[in-house]
Design a protein around this motif. Structure first.
Motif, mmCIF file in Angstrom:
data_model
loop_
_atom_site.group_PDB
_atom_site.id
_atom_site.type_symbol
_atom_site.label_atom_id
_atom_site.label_comp_id
_atom_site.label_asym_id
_atom_site.label_seq_id
_atom_site.Cartn_x
_atom_site.Cartn_y
_atom_site.Cartn_z
ATOM 1 N N MET A 120 0.848 -1.185 0.000
ATOM 2 C CA MET A 120 0.000 0.000 0.000
ATOM 3 C C MET A 120 0.887 1.241 0.000
ATOM 4 N N ALA A 121 0.626 2.150 -0.914
ATOM 5 C CA ALA A 121 1.423 3.371 -1.027
ATOM 6 C C ALA A 121 1.016 4.353 0.062
ATOM 7 N N LEU A 122 2.010 5.083 0.529
ATOM 8 C CA LEU A 122 1.769 6.080 1.558
ATOM 9 C C LEU A 122 1.538 7.430 0.891
ATOM 10 N N ASP A 123 0.438 8.045 1.191
ATOM 11 C CA ASP A 123 0.125 9.361 0.651
ATOM 12 C C ASP A 123 0.604 10.400 1.662
ATOM 13 N N THR A 124 1.551 11.240 1.254
ATOM 14 C CA THR A 124 2.111 12.219 2.184
ATOM 15 C C THR A 124 1.079 13.235 2.655
ATOM 16 N N ASP A 125 0.007 13.431 1.900
ATOM 17 C CA ASP A 125 -1.042 14.362 2.340
ATOM 18 C C ASP A 125 -1.699 13.879 3.629
ATOM 19 N N GLU A 126 -1.677 12.564 3.843
ATOM 20 C CA GLU A 126 -2.290 12.023 5.054
ATOM 21 C C GLU A 126 -1.463 12.340 6.294
ATOM 22 N N LEU A 127 -0.200 12.691 6.125
ATOM 23 C CA LEU A 127 0.667 12.991 7.252
ATOM 24 C C LEU A 127 0.490 14.416 7.757
ATOM 25 N N GLU A 128 -0.040 15.283 6.922
ATOM 26 C CA GLU A 128 -0.211 16.674 7.310
ATOM 27 C C GLU A 128 -1.411 16.827 8.239
ATOM 28 N N PRO A 129 -1.272 17.683 9.255
ATOM 29 C CA PRO A 129 -2.417 17.886 10.153
ATOM 30 C C PRO A 129 -3.581 18.520 9.402
ATOM 31 N N ARG A 130 -4.779 18.129 9.774
ATOM 32 C CA ARG A 130 -5.968 18.684 9.138
ATOM 33 C C ARG A 130 -6.159 20.125 9.597
ATOM 34 N N LYS A 131 -6.480 20.975 8.629
ATOM 35 C CA LYS A 131 -6.701 22.382 8.934
ATOM 36 C C LYS A 131 -8.198 22.608 9.063
ATOM 37 N N PRO A 132 -8.596 23.432 10.031
ATOM 38 C CA PRO A 132 -10.035 23.710 10.150
ATOM 39 C C PRO A 132 -10.529 24.473 8.935
ATOM 40 N N LYS A 133 -11.774 24.218 8.556
ATOM 41 C CA LYS A 133 -12.367 24.924 7.423
ATOM 42 C C LYS A 133 -12.621 26.369 7.833
ATOM 43 N N PRO A 134 -12.340 27.308 6.928
ATOM 44 C CA PRO A 134 -12.600 28.715 7.274
ATOM 45 C C PRO A 134 -14.097 28.972 7.408
ATOM 46 N N ALA A 135 -14.418 29.948 8.217
ATOM 47 C CA ALA A 135 -15.824 30.312 8.412
ATOM 48 C C ALA A 135 -16.381 30.874 7.109
ATOM 49 N N LEU A 136 -17.632 30.593 6.855
ATOM 50 C CA LEU A 136 -18.283 31.116 5.649
ATOM 51 C C LEU A 136 -18.477 32.627 5.769
ATOM 52 N N LYS A 137 -18.279 33.291 4.647
ATOM 53 C CA LYS A 137 -18.434 34.741 4.594
ATOM 54 C C LYS A 137 -19.920 35.082 4.562
ATOM 55 N N ASP A 138 -20.287 36.142 5.270
ATOM 56 C CA ASP A 138 -21.678 36.606 5.255
ATOM 57 C C ASP A 138 -21.916 37.350 3.943
ATOM 58 N N LEU A 139 -22.619 36.717 3.033
ATOM 59 C CA LEU A 139 -22.851 37.291 1.712
ATOM 60 C C LEU A 139 -24.017 38.266 1.680
ATOM 61 N N ALA A 181 5.828 11.340 -12.676
ATOM 62 C CA ALA A 181 7.215 11.233 -13.121
ATOM 63 C C ALA A 181 8.016 10.357 -12.168
ATOM 64 N N ALA A 182 7.795 10.534 -10.880
ATOM 65 C CA ALA A 182 8.513 9.714 -9.899
ATOM 66 C C ALA A 182 8.104 8.246 -10.024
ATOM 67 N N GLU A 183 6.822 7.994 -10.177
ATOM 68 C CA GLU A 183 6.366 6.612 -10.328
ATOM 69 C C GLU A 183 6.939 5.980 -11.592
ATOM 70 N N ALA A 184 6.984 6.736 -12.677
ATOM 71 C CA ALA A 184 7.551 6.212 -13.930
ATOM 72 C C ALA A 184 9.040 5.924 -13.773
ATOM 73 N N PHE A 185 9.754 6.781 -13.076
ATOM 74 C CA PHE A 185 11.177 6.603 -12.866
ATOM 75 C C PHE A 185 11.452 5.317 -12.077
#
Length: 63
Positions: free
Chosen positions: A1-20, A55-59
């Motif tokens: 199973m390949a490791l996805d580096t995005d899974e290692l990054e801490p989750r960022k909270p979603k920004p609050a919605l702007k009052d439109l 490119a990395a996978e092909a290499f």
């Protein structure tokens, strides 16, 4: 199973919605234009990251 580096990054909270409700039609159009520009920028980064990954996978498949 390949490791996805995005899974290692801490989750960022979603920004609050702007009052439109306080924005005029012109301001809403400008807001949308800004969001579309940011989406395009994000897509560019996605394309670059996918190209780098491919490119990395092909290499390593050749070796």
């Amino acid at each position: 199973m390949a490791l996805d580096t995005d899974e290692l990054e801490p989750r960022k909270p979603k920004p609050a919605l702007k009052d439109l409700s306080t924005l005029s039609v012109g301001e809403l159009k400008d807001y949308i234009a800004g969001l579309e520009a940011e989406i395009a920028r994000a897509r560019t980064f996605i394309d670059a990251k996918e190209a780098h990954k491919n490119a990395a996978e092909a290499f390593f498949k050749k070796g």
